[in-house]
Design a protein around this motif. Structure first.
Motif, mmCIF file in Angstrom:
data_model
loop_
_atom_site.group_PDB
_atom_site.id
_atom_site.type_symbol
_atom_site.label_atom_id
_atom_site.label_comp_id
_atom_site.label_asym_id
_atom_site.label_seq_id
_atom_site.Cartn_x
_atom_site.Cartn_y
_atom_site.Cartn_z
ATOM 1 N N UNK A 321 34.960 56.437 34.028
ATOM 2 C CA UNK A 321 34.600 55.012 33.988
ATOM 3 C C UNK A 321 35.566 54.271 34.917
ATOM 4 N N UNK A 322 35.006 53.613 35.926
ATOM 5 C CA UNK A 322 35.844 52.982 36.952
ATOM 6 C C UNK A 322 35.674 51.461 36.879
ATOM 7 N N UNK A 323 36.797 50.752 36.739
ATOM 8 C CA UNK A 323 36.709 49.301 36.530
ATOM 9 C C UNK A 323 37.508 48.555 37.592
ATOM 10 N N UNK A 324 36.982 47.402 38.003
ATOM 11 C CA UNK A 324 37.656 46.657 39.073
ATOM 12 C C UNK A 324 38.627 45.614 38.523
ATOM 13 N N UNK A 325 39.188 44.831 39.434
ATOM 14 C CA UNK A 325 40.264 43.896 39.080
ATOM 15 C C UNK A 325 39.787 42.669 38.300
ATOM 16 N N UNK A 326 38.502 42.560 38.032
ATOM 17 C CA UNK A 326 38.039 41.421 37.217
ATOM 18 C C UNK A 326 38.223 41.709 35.727
ATOM 19 N N UNK A 327 38.497 42.979 35.404
ATOM 20 C CA UNK A 327 38.583 43.367 33.989
ATOM 21 C C UNK A 327 39.994 43.123 33.461
ATOM 22 N N UNK A 328 40.074 42.432 32.344
ATOM 23 C CA UNK A 328 41.380 42.203 31.710
ATOM 24 C C UNK A 328 41.666 43.343 30.743
#
Ligand SMILES: Cc1cc2nc3c(=O)[nH]c(=O)nc-3n(C[C@H](O)[C@H](O)[C@H](O)COP(=O)(O)O)c2cc1C
Ligand code: SF4
Length: 439
Positions: A321-328
């Motif tokens: 699962x790959x998440x970008x910099x918008x995720x807190x």
């Protein structure tokens, strides 16, 4: 490097492989015939050991070694195929059944023969209704052609395979809870030892393997150990069906040799195709919700059992699962622990109460944006009390998101504390006791 031939996702090489006639025309069920007519159960166990096949259900335990744990001369024995597939981010078992079901059934049959079992069950996640029908049809075709039933191919070997649908509980993927559920009891884990190989289903010797693990068996028997070992790495041979999801341009299942890097999986145009909107990677959860998080400084981690462990996480089910910099980070920890709280079976106190309180405190911190230094200490306190004290790995897994968030992104929690200012009265202990009173 793309595969020139797939071991499990063979629909990519032979589009209609899910059709029984096409499967048969392409050598389907011949590995089973070969196993029955030309090999002994012990020889097959040895072949699977030599191939280095490792369980794809999470732990990466060597399959042939597990089969070797069965006590000699104790019968009946059972083979259970674990298709509960409820780990968030994991969706490759479903695709295997949907597109290449006969290979799984053949893998179950060869493996049952190898462990000298005459009864196998495929335990399916309750929601997989259509997939259960697909498997039942595949099983019926195998019976009709004499590959299942009594005196198979005149060898004297009998085998029945049953599909059993659960009711959609994540805990029923845990092997001992799965057996309880299959026996018609509440799906809660059993104490280990005894391990299932010694006393499993109906207290009889039982082997439990994942769908992807068993789907690897026919090609190993058909093409041999050296061929299988030509894929992957020395310690993690073969391929893995990675379930890639998150802020990715091309999410989906990718069967690739063990050992390619996380960066390659995410950015290669043939696989992930890069990040949506070219935003940077912030967090990667490499093995389903239970795995500790990695960050963008670890994208060169090789995707095999050893490489991901060395980076401080685990390959688990191969759900990347790959998440970008918008995720807190606090929000992500909250969403993950909400899942674990919902799925906690309630049998033991650290998990039942711990997940409840993690979610309660995290909701206030991450979703309402109110936090004190005491709250952060409380979160540390809860996970420290859970870690190592839960009855099964579900509770231990629930610790991972909050531990990762607090360890890797402490600043994001501090920021909430700073923003909360005087708006939140009392320390974390006080806040907790108020919550307790209002429960
Ligand atoms: C909470 C929990 C859920 C699990 N869910 C699954 C699952 O859905 N599928 C699976 O194969 N293994 C699952 N496992 C791992 C199984 O207990 C078991 O190790 C696995 O089926 C063994 O198969 P393998 O040797 O082929 O990897 C789960 C474990 C835990 C603790
Ligand atoms: S750790 Fe959680 S899921 Fe496992 S037995 Fe305890 S309450 Fe049930």
């Amino acid at each position: 490097m793309a595969l020139t031939e797939h071991i499990v996702m063979r629909e990519l090489d032979i589009p209609d492989i899910g059709d029984y006639a096409v499967y048969r025309r392409n050598g389907g069920w011949e590995a089973f015939r070969k196993a029955l007519k030309e090999q002994t159960p012990a020889a097959i166990v040895q072949m699977v050991k030599d191939a280095g096949l490792r369980g794809r259900g999470g732990a990466g335990f060597p399959t042939g070694v597990k089969w070797g744990f069965l006590p000699k001369g104790v019968f009946p024995r059972y083979l259970l195929c674990n298709c509960d597939e409820s780990e968030p981010g994991t969706f490759n078992n479903h695709q295997i059944i949907d597109r290449n079901p006969h290979q799984l059934i053949e893998g179950v049959a060869i493996s049952a023969f190898a462990i000298e079992s005459n009864t196998a069950y495929i335990y399916m996640r309750g929601e997989f209704a259509a997939a259960a029908i697909t498997l039942e049809q595949a099983i019926a075709q195998a019976y009709a052609d004499g590959f299942l039933g009594k005196n198979i191919l005149g060898t004297g070997y009998d085998l029945d395979i049953y599909v059993h649908r659960g009711a959609g509980a994540y805990i029923c993927g845990e092997e001992t809870a799965l057996m309880e559920s299959l026996e018609g009891k509440i799906g809660q884990p059993r104490l280990k030892p005894p391990f299932p190989a010694v006393a499993g289903l109906y207290s009889k010797p039982t082997i439990i393997n994942n769908v992807e693990t068993l789907a690897n068996v026919p090609p190993i028997i058909e093409k041999g150990v050296a061929w299988y070992r030509s894929f992957g790495t020395e310690k993690s041979p073969g391929t893995k069906c990675f379930s890639l999801s998150g802020h990715i341009n091309r999410p989906g299942n990718y069967e690739l040799p063990f050992g390619l890097s996380l960066r390659e999986l995410i950015y290669s145009p043939e696989y992930g195709g890069g990040m949506k909107g070219d935003r940077p990677v912030k967090i990667v959860i490499p093995g389903g919700a239970s795995a500790p998080w990695l960050t963008n400084s670890q994208l060169d981690t090789p995707l095999d059992y050893e490489g991901v462990a060395a980076a401080g996480s685990m390959l688990g089910s191969g759900a990347v699962i790959v998440l970008n910099d918008t995720v807190k980070a606090p929000h992500l920890a909250y969403k993950m622990d909400e899942f674990f709280k919902h799925e906690s079976c309630g049998k033991c106190t650290p998990c039942r109460e711990g997940t409840h309180w993690l979610v309660k405190v995290l909701h206030r911190v991450a979703e309402e944006g109110h936090a004190t230094e005491g709250d952060i200490k409380t979160l540390h306190g809860i996970y420290n009390q859970m870690a190592g004290n839960c009855f099964c790995l579900l509770g231990e897994s629930a610790v991972m998101p909050i531990k990762s968030a607090l360890t890797l992104f402490a600043d994001e929690f501090e920021e909430i504390v700073a923003r909360s200012g005087n708006g939140h009265v009392g320390n974390g202990k006080h806040a907790i006791s108020l919550e307790l009173a209002g429960r």
